[in-house]
Write a protein that holds these residues in place. Structure first.
Motif, PDB file in Angstrom:
ATOM      1  N   LEU A  53     -37.377  18.733  31.978  1.00  0.00           N
ATOM      2  CA  LEU A  53     -36.870  19.500  30.702  1.00  0.00           C
ATOM      3  C   LEU A  53     -37.119  21.277  30.225  1.00  0.00           C
ATOM      4  O   LEU A  53     -36.667  21.499  29.681  1.00  0.00           O
ATOM      5  CB  LEU A  53     -36.742  18.824  29.292  1.00  0.00           C
ATOM      6  N   ALA A  54     -37.978  21.690  31.073  1.00  0.00           N
ATOM      7  CA  ALA A  54     -38.663  22.869  31.093  1.00  0.00           C
ATOM      8  C   ALA A  54     -38.970  23.222  28.994  1.00  0.00           C
ATOM      9  O   ALA A  54     -38.450  24.401  28.382  1.00  0.00           O
ATOM     10  CB  ALA A  54     -38.327  23.965  30.768  1.00  0.00           C
ATOM     11  N   SER A  55     -39.035  22.120  27.704  1.00  0.00           N
ATOM     12  CA  SER A  55     -39.446  22.009  26.261  1.00  0.00           C
ATOM     13  C   SER A  55     -40.844  21.702  26.047  1.00  0.00           C
ATOM     14  O   SER A  55     -41.540  21.069  27.157  1.00  0.00           O
ATOM     15  CB  SER A  55     -38.111  21.039  26.168  1.00  0.00           C
ATOM     16  N   ASP A  56     -40.933  22.281  24.800  1.00  0.00           N
ATOM     17  CA  ASP A  56     -42.172  21.921  24.627  1.00  0.00           C
ATOM     18  C   ASP A  56     -41.936  20.627  23.662  1.00  0.00           C
ATOM     19  O   ASP A  56     -41.777  20.567  22.486  1.00  0.00           O
ATOM     20  CB  ASP A  56     -42.396  22.911  23.586  1.00  0.00           C
ATOM     21  N   GLY A  89     -31.043  17.944  34.476  1.00  0.00           N
ATOM     22  CA  GLY A  89     -30.994  19.559  32.981  1.00  0.00           C
ATOM     23  C   GLY A  89     -31.119  18.380  31.869  1.00  0.00           C
ATOM     24  O   GLY A  89     -31.244  16.983  31.674  1.00  0.00           O
ATOM     25  N   THR A 114     -41.503  18.360  29.122  1.00  0.00           N
ATOM     26  CA  THR A 114     -42.829  19.701  30.159  1.00  0.00           C
ATOM     27  C   THR A 114     -41.897  19.917  31.125  1.00  0.00           C
ATOM     28  O   THR A 114     -41.460  21.550  30.974  1.00  0.00           O
ATOM     29  CB  THR A 114     -43.743  19.354  29.893  1.00  0.00           C
ATOM     30  N   GLN A 115     -41.828  19.416  32.445  1.00  0.00           N
ATOM     31  CA  GLN A 115     -42.082  19.825  33.628  1.00  0.00           C
ATOM     32  C   GLN A 115     -40.158  19.919  33.700  1.00  0.00           C
ATOM     33  O   GLN A 115     -40.068  20.631  34.457  1.00  0.00           O
ATOM     34  CB  GLN A 115     -42.565  18.447  34.352  1.00  0.00           C
TER      35      GLN A 115
END
Length: 105
Positions: free
Chosen positions: A24-27, A74, A21-22
């Motif tokens: 990789l900015a993914s769900d 990333g 979440t933090q």
């Protein structure tokens, strides 16, 4: 999705989910497979949402090392064939996306 930087392999399911979440900015609940590498090149962890819960898979090669992308911030996205090769300890970097010509173009 492969996290390009090694992670502390003492991290468990909840810590890795927070990292998805933090960092990789993914769900984590999309059904994607998130791959984490350790500093030792022979270990990986997979984090997967199977629709009813999060699964954490750990693998250590008995000999050799996994082929990893260069270390940087990333993530690197792999296709299904590349992920299978990575998980089996083979060099996934030789497999690229294949284009199929369309008939009647």
């Amino acid at each position: 999705m492969v996290a390009a930087k090694p992670v502390d392999f003492r991290k468990g399911l909840d810590s890795l989910a927070a990292l998805v979440t933090q960092a990789l900015a993914s769900d984590v609940y999309t059904g994607d497979v998130f791959v984490f590498r350790s500093k030792r090149l022979d270990r990986l962890k997979l984090l997967i949402w199977d629709g009813s819960g999060l699964c954490l898979v750990t693998k250590r090669l008995e000999s050799g090392a996994f082929t990893w992308p260069p270390v940087r911030d990333g993530a690197v996205t792999l296709n299904a064939a590349q992920l299978r090769l990575l998980f089996s300890g083979m060099d996934w970097t030789q497999i690229g996306a294949r284009t199929i010509p369309m008939a009647n173009q």
